[in-house]
Write a protein that holds these residues in place. Structure first.
Motif, PDB file in Angstrom:
ATOM      1  N   LEU A  99     -15.758  -1.134 -25.839  1.00 30.04           N
ATOM      2  CA  LEU A  99     -16.731  -2.222 -25.725  1.00 30.04           C
ATOM      3  C   LEU A  99     -17.142  -2.646 -27.131  1.00 30.04           C
ATOM      4  O   LEU A  99     -16.941  -1.907 -28.087  1.00 30.04           O
ATOM      5  N   ASN A 100     -17.767  -3.820 -27.195  1.00 28.15           N
ATOM      6  CA  ASN A 100     -18.273  -4.322 -28.481  1.00 28.15           C
ATOM      7  C   ASN A 100     -17.192  -4.255 -29.565  1.00 28.15           C
ATOM      8  O   ASN A 100     -17.386  -3.663 -30.612  1.00 28.15           O
ATOM      9  N   ARG A 101     -16.042  -4.819 -29.241  1.00 30.12           N
ATOM     10  CA  ARG A 101     -14.938  -4.766 -30.191  1.00 30.12           C
ATOM     11  C   ARG A 101     -15.216  -5.602 -31.413  1.00 30.12           C
ATOM     12  O   ARG A 101     -15.993  -6.542 -31.366  1.00 30.12           O
ATOM     13  N   LEU A 102     -14.530  -5.262 -32.460  1.00 26.39           N
ATOM     14  CA  LEU A 102     -14.697  -6.013 -33.695  1.00 26.39           C
ATOM     15  C   LEU A 102     -13.657  -7.116 -33.777  1.00 26.39           C
ATOM     16  O   LEU A 102     -12.519  -6.933 -33.359  1.00 26.39           O
ATOM     17  N   LEU A 139     -16.967  -3.642 -43.124  1.00 27.83           N
ATOM     18  CA  LEU A 139     -18.222  -4.365 -43.364  1.00 27.83           C
ATOM     19  C   LEU A 139     -18.330  -5.575 -42.459  1.00 27.83           C
ATOM     20  O   LEU A 139     -17.334  -6.191 -42.088  1.00 27.83           O
ATOM     21  N   SER A 140     -19.569  -5.929 -42.136  1.00 29.51           N
ATOM     22  CA  SER A 140     -19.750  -7.195 -41.431  1.00 29.51           C
ATOM     23  C   SER A 140     -19.496  -8.330 -42.420  1.00 29.51           C
ATOM     24  O   SER A 140     -19.883  -8.255 -43.583  1.00 29.51           O
ATOM     25  N   GLU A 141     -18.857  -9.361 -41.911  1.00 28.46           N
ATOM     26  CA  GLU A 141     -18.385 -10.422 -42.808  1.00 28.46           C
ATOM     27  C   GLU A 141     -19.516 -11.104 -43.588  1.00 28.46           C
ATOM     28  O   GLU A 141     -19.408 -11.310 -44.796  1.00 28.46           O
ATOM     29  N   VAL A 186     -13.076  -6.087 -42.955  1.00 27.30           N
ATOM     30  CA  VAL A 186     -14.205  -7.001 -42.840  1.00 27.30           C
ATOM     31  C   VAL A 186     -14.133  -7.564 -41.438  1.00 27.30           C
ATOM     32  O   VAL A 186     -13.058  -7.983 -40.990  1.00 27.30           O
ATOM     33  N   ALA A 187     -15.248  -7.538 -40.732  1.00 28.05           N
ATOM     34  CA  ALA A 187     -15.170  -7.884 -39.313  1.00 28.05           C
ATOM     35  C   ALA A 187     -16.424  -8.609 -38.851  1.00 28.05           C
ATOM     36  O   ALA A 187     -17.462  -8.619 -39.517  1.00 28.05           O
ATOM     37  N   LEU A 188     -16.302  -9.214 -37.684  1.00 20.96           N
ATOM     38  CA  LEU A 188     -17.435  -9.801 -36.975  1.00 20.96           C
ATOM     39  C   LEU A 188     -17.564  -9.065 -35.656  1.00 20.96           C
ATOM     40  O   LEU A 188     -16.588  -8.504 -35.160  1.00 20.96           O
ATOM     41  N   SER A 189     -18.769  -9.092 -35.114  1.00 19.07           N
ATOM     42  CA  SER A 189     -18.939  -8.418 -33.835  1.00 19.07           C
ATOM     43  C   SER A 189     -19.844  -9.244 -32.937  1.00 19.07           C
ATOM     44  O   SER A 189     -20.816  -9.832 -33.411  1.00 19.07           O
ATOM     45  N   PRO A 190     -19.520  -9.284 -31.649  1.00 16.04           N
ATOM     46  CA  PRO A 190     -20.385 -10.031 -30.728  1.00 16.04           C
ATOM     47  C   PRO A 190     -21.780  -9.424 -30.662  1.00 16.04           C
ATOM     48  O   PRO A 190     -22.730 -10.066 -30.252  1.00 16.04           O
ATOM     49  N   GLU A 191     -21.876  -8.188 -31.074  1.00 18.48           N
ATOM     50  CA  GLU A 191     -23.149  -7.484 -31.024  1.00 18.48           C
ATOM     51  C   GLU A 191     -24.058  -7.908 -32.179  1.00 18.48           C
ATOM     52  O   GLU A 191     -25.267  -7.723 -32.115  1.00 18.48           O
ATOM     53  N   TYR A 192     -23.465  -8.403 -33.227  1.00 21.20           N
ATOM     54  CA  TYR A 192     -24.248  -8.767 -34.406  1.00 21.20           C
ATOM     55  C   TYR A 192     -23.989 -10.203 -34.808  1.00 21.20           C
ATOM     56  O   TYR A 192     -23.743 -10.507 -35.960  1.00 21.20           O
ATOM     57  N   VAL A 193     -24.032 -11.102 -33.820  1.00 19.10           N
ATOM     58  CA  VAL A 193     -23.904 -12.523 -34.138  1.00 19.10           C
ATOM     59  C   VAL A 193     -25.077 -12.913 -35.029  1.00 19.10           C
ATOM     60  O   VAL A 193     -24.953 -13.601 -36.017  1.00 19.10           O
TER      61      VAL A 193
END
Lengths: 1071, 262
Positions: free
Chosen positions: A119-122, A140-142, A172-179
């Motif tokens: 769940l909460n994939r990157l 890291l978050s983008e 470096v990634a984005l996540s739906p959890e941390y929009v």
């Protein structure tokens, strides 16, 4: 071209009216464009976020725990309706990024080392997931990576469990959890100061001592499952592991912020463009109606030729349709383009990994239908009015209405005006409805400008109230968990800290009847100086000693009023369930806070004074040192700088709402220009014949211009204040509609906003008039005729009578509106006074002279009836009574000995009794013998000597009896003594009350501080019984640095902390 | 294209017989084209009532050319508007053949105007965004038996400048104006002060055109003017004053328009 002549007329009319067609088209286009832009971008935003959540498996339910065994995961997975469960380790940590002085907070989130998270994939933008066995690898978050320009292979440091760790960026990634990456306590994402770091699960488990355990669990649900039910079941499983309660996706921070933002945009997208479209439609209707009305003679002519009403109406419908189509196409084009543009901007801002822009047709059709419909209504109405006339009447210009001497114009005033000015006034007043409609058109476009610009004022006000007036702190420091109030002192000692204010927050479910809100209760001091409970009206509130003070939004959500009680189910610590009354409510612009006095909160939590955050006032010169030290504190979980918060708030607003507002302003200006240009053109068309006549009469071109411009100018002067009024009403109405849980938009229209709108309306009219003025060339009655020049040259000053006041009023109004606004400040009186240097610290108080009362001798002490706090008087108050103690137990041998002794004593008594009897017998014989001897002696039978001997014998026998009696008594006593040794120990309880006790009296006057031996019992001599002292004579013990200690004068500092604290201790002692 | 020669042939000598003065307009032998009985018209503007017509009786015969003569405000235009179906009478009745114009609704009046009446207005009243030819075509489009627009124009004046826009070309205006009225081949041609806004030279040209139309098509023509000279070109002259027909006279001989001078 084999067109019907009417169609040719149509085409040529359109060309002839191209200016107006374009102007009306722009009005329509602004309405249509705005609606299309708003709805398409909103739709795209919703589609994109939904698809993002779907594609990257954003969970439905979340819960944080302190520590729960991994085996619990399968039990959660077994809950009916749960599809997938993922357990994680999430901790926050202080980060250190090279070259960035301020503290940076990081959220460390675990990812499995053996593949993608369930769940909460990157959404990996570059690089890869951390690998097993490489504990330093981090994704890291983008936004954070971009803000700090960190790329693959770069390093940063983090404090994990009190140790600095070097980390290397592998992805470096984005996540739906941390929009929406919002740090704790922050309001807006701050990519420089808060970031998300994904690390291997084993690494985090090892670092935080969570092997085989997790501290966060998220679950996705099957379709159609009620998440609330799952939450309840999960709570049942997780409660004992220190859970703060599971929550659904809607309450997840990032999603909550995102959906609030989208809601707000949606309200904007629904209301503003609708208002705009309605205004545009109204203006279109008005403009088209007048455009057609001007064509009245042609309509009459066509009727004279035998054209029926339907044919004529169709002709004009086509004209309007053509204009409408031009406007709609323009609107569609701009709307689509701007929609795409703003969606791109939003997806940049929210960092969606992809963008779905697939607008459906409905906004386009809706907008077009409304605009063209309004235009058609206007056109058909005008055609009907023209067609209702007989052709003969229609072909002639409308009959001038009867001129009446209007009372509106004072004759005296009127006579002072020159002829053209009188014409201007009469024209405006003889078609009052037409004049009103023109004024209304200009007014509405001014109003729309005000409504658009009001947003800037509102946001400015929010920043001003929320950040500048309400908050006095420079830095807020959040702690990992609640700590004793010593933490506040620790913060106060840090470099550059001028003042500290404690705050204690607890997560809680606030309940009132069936309504539940999961929120945080904030405990702050009753009188706050830094982080203030601030009413949006502009007053700071002091908290009552008990009871909640909540925001009106929360009060509405819970449907409570001051005086009602709320059930607060605390989700931390001992998880008490409290009934707390609401004592007051207050207005807020942001959030829905609930406040309570921090002491009251700690008492209710049954905890010693604790804090979870401190608000600091900081000397800017020492800020860097402070940041450096804060980074070293392992218990710090968040550092928020107010200045950074203001900046990010403004930036966020600029990127979201202000984009919208910008478009609105542009469209409003377009609208204003379109309307005024049309108003001017139509005024010209309506006046063309009259103006031409005046030219024939010898009026100069300038005079004719003056008449036209004068009329429009007059109507504009009427329109400007009207527009300000309409704008005020419209803005007030709109603001009401804009509430979200996150924001309430204040209704603020700064005077300068009115100023800009009025100036904008005035300039738009002015530009339109200049454009129209060129058209007056047509009015030349005869090309060969000479322009006669200014006939009224000497009369022109008389116009000033009329226009000067108007211009002065306008200039005056603008000056007044643009006057510098006072800046709200806190006022305080400055007075000369002695400089006081104080060393403040918390200390312990204790009684200076303390007396311990001890037992004077061993014995049985009766229960002490005094309690701590009772007062005692020296030498009077009996503090204790002591009585003798009980006999001790006999062991069996002693008992046998005692019993044998009794028997021996009994025998001795029997022997003594016998001895007595023998002595009595001896005595009785001796007495008898004596009596006989006395008789004999009297007869001188026996010798005197014999008598004497008999007498001696009698006395000796008497003495022997006495001796025997005494012997018996001795043996009886010996028997009793022997029996007494058999006495049981318990017997003494039923001894008489008035025993010979020893009473202990208080040696000094004062109060009982502590009762050391309260209960009845045996005391040894010297046992301390109670402490007595005088609480009026206290001393304070404080640990000070020696540099400070030498400055501190005991007498001055002693008083400082007394008072509250003393009472507190007394209260505790009494309880 | 219908050249002038062809038009002459088509309508034959019969039409050109008009040159030796009419024999057709003999009352009694035919029914009148238009009849009016006791026509009255009151305009109300606010509280003011203006009696434009106060009982007019009138009969118009086929092929007749009638001039209504009268000063401004005598009710000429009102009478013409009522006869042409542009306006409605307040009292009395007007008949076109069997049609009662005073009681017809808007739709019937529209058809009446479309099929039977041609108007020549005081001002040109041309649609400025259409060329001369198109102005004529505007009428022929909806007529039941129209002439070809070009032919109608040539009937009136020189066959040039057909594609010029009226406001910019006087010649185009002058020819388009009356020819628009006759292009539909109306039963009645109503001319409202056609020379009112013109200098005498141009006025004569226009009158010649009207005369030619009357002569060549045999249309019943009513021409109103306040210029007594023009009355000479009529078969019959009705003098209006104060809303009534004050005098009716018959010219023994019509003067050709080109001889008129004022």
């Amino acid at each position: 071209m084999n067109l019907h002549p009417l169609d040719r007329k149509l085409v040529r009319d359109l060309w002839r009216l191209r200016g107006q067609v374009l102007a009306i088209g722009l009005v329509i286009a602004s309405g249509v464009g705005l609606l299309v832009m708003s709805l398409t971008s909103l739709e795209a935003l919703r589609d994109t976020s939904a698809a993002y959540y779907e594609r990257y498996r954003f969970a439905d339910v979340f819960a944080q725990v302190k520590r729960a065994p991994e085996s619990l995961a399968s039990r959660i997975a077994a809950i009916d309706g749960v599809q997938t469960v993922e357990t994680r380790v999430i901790r926050s940590a202080v980060l250190d990024v090279e070259g960035f002085a301020e503290p940076v907070m990081g959220q460390l989130v675990s990812v499995p080392e053996d593949g993608e998270p369930r769940l909460n994939r990157l959404a990996l933008r570059e690089g890869r997931y951390p690998q097993s066995g490489k504990p330093d690898e981090v994704v890291l978050s983008e936004p954070f990576a971009l803000a700090h320009k960190l790329g693959l292979g770069d390093h940063l440091r983090a404090v994990m469990s009190g140790r600095w760790r070097n980390l290397v960026v592998v992805g470096v990634a984005l996540s739906p959890e941390y929009v929406y990456t919002i740090g704790p306590g922050a309001l807006m994402p701050d990519d420089l100061r808060y970031g998300v770091l994904w690390m291997g699960r084993e690494t985090l488990q090892a670092a935080y001592d969570l092997e085989g355990a997790f501290n966060e669990v998220s679950a996705s649900l099957l379709r159609g499952v009620n998440p609330e039910r799952v939450v309840v079941e999960m709570d049942g499983l997780l409660d004992r592991y220190g859970s703060h309660g599971a929550y659904v996706r809607a309450d997840q921070a990032s999603n909550w912020f995102l959906s609030n933002e989208i809601d707000q945009l949606e309200t904007m997208a629904r209301f503003l463009p609708t208002v705009f479209l309605a205004v545009a439609a109204f203006l279109t209707n008005m403009v088209v109606a007048r455009l057609v009305a001007v064509e009245r003679p042609e309509i009459g002519l066509l009727k004279a030729f035998g054209y029926g009403n339907t044919l004529i109406a169709w002709h004009y419908v086509k004209l309007v349709l053509a204009i409408g189509v031009v406007g709609t196409l323009l609107g569609w084009f701009f709307g689509y383009w701007l929609g795409l543009y703003s969606t791109t901007m939003y997806s940049d801002f929210y960092r969606f990994p992809f963008l779905l822009f697939r607008p459906n047709a409905s906004p386009f059709l809706l907008a077009a239908g409304a605009s063209v419909g309004a235009a058609l209504l206007g056109a058909i109405g005008a055609v009907r009015r023209a067609a209702a006339l007989s052709p003969a009447a229609a072909m002639h210009p409308p009959a001038p209405p009867l001129f009446r001497r209007s009372r509106l114009f004072l004759p005296r005033f009127f006579e002072r005006l020159d002829q053209p000015t009188r014409i201007v006034l009469r024209q405006a007043s003889r078609w009052p409805l037409r004049s009103l409609v023109t004024s209304l058109g200009i007014a509405v476009s001014v109003a729309v400008l005000i409504v658009s610009m009001q947003w800037l004022d509102a946001i400015h006000r929010i920043v001003d109230v929320y950040f500048l007036q309400a908050q006095g702190q420079d830095v807020s420091v959040g702690l990992v968990e609640a700590r004793s109030s010593a933490a506040v002192r620790e913060l106060a000692r840090m470099p550059g800290v001028l003042a500290v204010e404690p705050m204690r927050t607890v997560a809680a479910k606030l309940r009132s009847g069936p309504r539940v809100v999961r929120d945080v209760v904030q405990g702050v001091p009753a009188h706050q100086t830094l982080y203030r409970v601030y009413d949006a009206q502009g007053t700071a509130l002091d908290l009552p000693p008990e009871g909640l003070v909540i925001s009106t939004v929360l009060a509405d959500r819970l449907a409570v009023r001051p005086g009602d009680s709320i059930t607060v189910e605390v989700l931390e610590g001992r998880r008490p369930v409290l009934e707390i009354p609401v004592t007051a409510t207050f207005e807020t612009y942001i959030g829905r806070p609930a406040y309570i006095d921090i002491d009251a909160l700690n008492r209710a939590m049954h905890e010693p004074p604790s804090v979870t955050a401190g608000h600091l006032r900081v000397d800017p010169l020492s800020a860097t040192r402070l940041y450096r030290e804060l980074k070293q504190m392992p218990q710090v979980s968040a550092v928020n700088l107010r200045s950074a918060a203001v900046t990010t708030f403004n930036e966020t607003m600029a990127k979201t709402i202000l984009i919208y507002v910008g478009f609105f302003i542009v469209f409003s200006v377009t609208l204003a220009c379109g309307v005024t240009y049309n108003a001017a053109r139509i005024a010209l068309a309506e006046r063309a014949r009259e103006l031409a006549t005046m030219r024939v009469l010898g009026f100069s071109r300038r005079e004719v211009e003056y008449i036209l411009i004068g009329e429009i100018g007059l109507l504009t002067f009427v329109a400007l204040p009207l527009g300000a009024g309409i704008g005020w009403l419209l803005a007030r109405w709109l603001v009401r509609a804009f509430e979200t849980e996150l924001y309430r938009v204040p209704f603020v229209v700064e005077p300068s906003t009115y100023g800009w709108a009025i100036l904008g309306g005035f300039l738009a009219t002015f530009a339109s008039v200049l454009l129209v003025r060129r058209r007056l060339d047509w009015l030349r009655p005869d090309r060969r005729a000479q322009d006669p020049g200014m006939i009224y040259a000497q009369a022109s000053w008389r116009r000033l009578w009329f226009w000067l006041p108007a211009f002065i009023a306008l200039a005056g109004a603008l000056t007044w509106l643009f006057r510098p606004q006072p800046v709200a400040v806190d006022l305080a009186t400055v007075a000369r006074g002695a400089l006081q240097v104080s060393v403040s610290d918390d200390g312990e108080t204790r009684v200076r002279d303390m007396f311990v009362v001890s037992a004077p001798l061993a014995g049985r002490m009766r229960r002490i009836e005094l309690e701590a706090g009772d007062s005692v008087v020296a030498g009077e108050t009996i503090v204790a009574r002591i009585e003798p103690s009980d006999p001790s137990f006999l062991d069996r041998r002693s008992e046998a000995e005692v019993r044998a002794g009794i028997r021996a004593s009994e025998a001795a008594r029997a022997h003594a009794a016998a001895e007595l009897r023998r002595a009595q017998a001896e005595r009785d014989f001796a007495i008898t013998e004596l009596k006989r001897y006395e008789g004999l002696a009297a007869s001188r039978t026996i010798s005197q000597n014999d008598l004497e001997s008999a007498r001696r014998r009698a006395r000796t026998a008497e003495a022997a009896v006495d001796e025997a009696v005494a012997g018996l008594r001795v043996s009886e006593s010996e028997l009793e003594q022997a029996k007494a040794r058999l006495m049981a120990p318990g017997r003494s309880a039923d001894r008489p009350a008035d025993c010979d006790c020893i009473t202990v009296r208080s040696p000094v006057s004062g109060g009982v501080l502590q009762v050391l031996a309260e209960s009845e019992g045996i005391v040894a001599s010297g046992t301390p019984l109670l402490e007595i002292g005088d609480p009026g004579k206290l001393e304070v013990v404080t640990d000070l640095l020696s540099t400070e200690a030498v400055k501190a004068d005991g007498a001055t500092c002693a008083h400082r902390a007394l008072g509250r604290r003393q009472r507190a201790r007394r209260r505790r002692a009494a309880g | 294209m219908l050249p002038r020669a062809a038009a002459s042939k088509l309508f034959g000598g019969f039409l050109f017989a008009g040159e030796v003065h009419t024999v057709m307009s003999t009352p009694g032998t035919q029914r009148p084209v238009l009849r009016a009985r006791d026509l009255g018209k009151v305009y109300r503007t606010g509280e003011v009532e203006v009696h434009a017509l106060r009982g007019v009786d009138l009969e118009l015969w086929p092929g007749e050319m009638v001039v209504l003569l009268g000063p401004s405000g005598s009710g000429k235009s009102t009478l013409l508007n009522i006869l042409g179906g542009l306006d409605s009478a307040s009292t009395g009745e007007a008949w076109f053949g069997d049609h009662d114009l005073t009681h017809e609704d808007d739709r019937d009046l529209t058809r009446y105007r479309r099929e039977h009446v041609g108007f020549v207005f005081q001002f040109y009243n041309l649609i400025s965004s259409l060329t001369a030819l198109e102005n004529v075509a505007l009428v022929t489009e909806i007529a039941t038996r129209p002439m070809e627009p070009g032919a109608a124009l040539r009937l009136v004046g020189p066959g040039e400048r057909l594609h010029h826009f009226p406001p910019s070309c006087r010649v185009a205006s002058n020819s388009a104006w009356p020819s628009r009225a006759i292009a539909k081949q109306p039963d009645i041609l109503l001319c409202d002060e056609p020379t009112g806004a013109l200098d005498s030279q141009t006025g004569v040209l226009v009158l010649e055109a009207i005369e030619r139309i009357h002569r060549e098509l045999g249309t019943t023509t009513v021409l109103i003017t306040h210029n007594a000279v023009i009355a000479d070109m009529a078969d019959r002259v009705l003098v209006l004053g104060d809303g009534r027909i004050q005098q009716e006279r018959r010219n023994p001989q019509r003067r050709p328009a080109r001889e008129l001078v004022w």
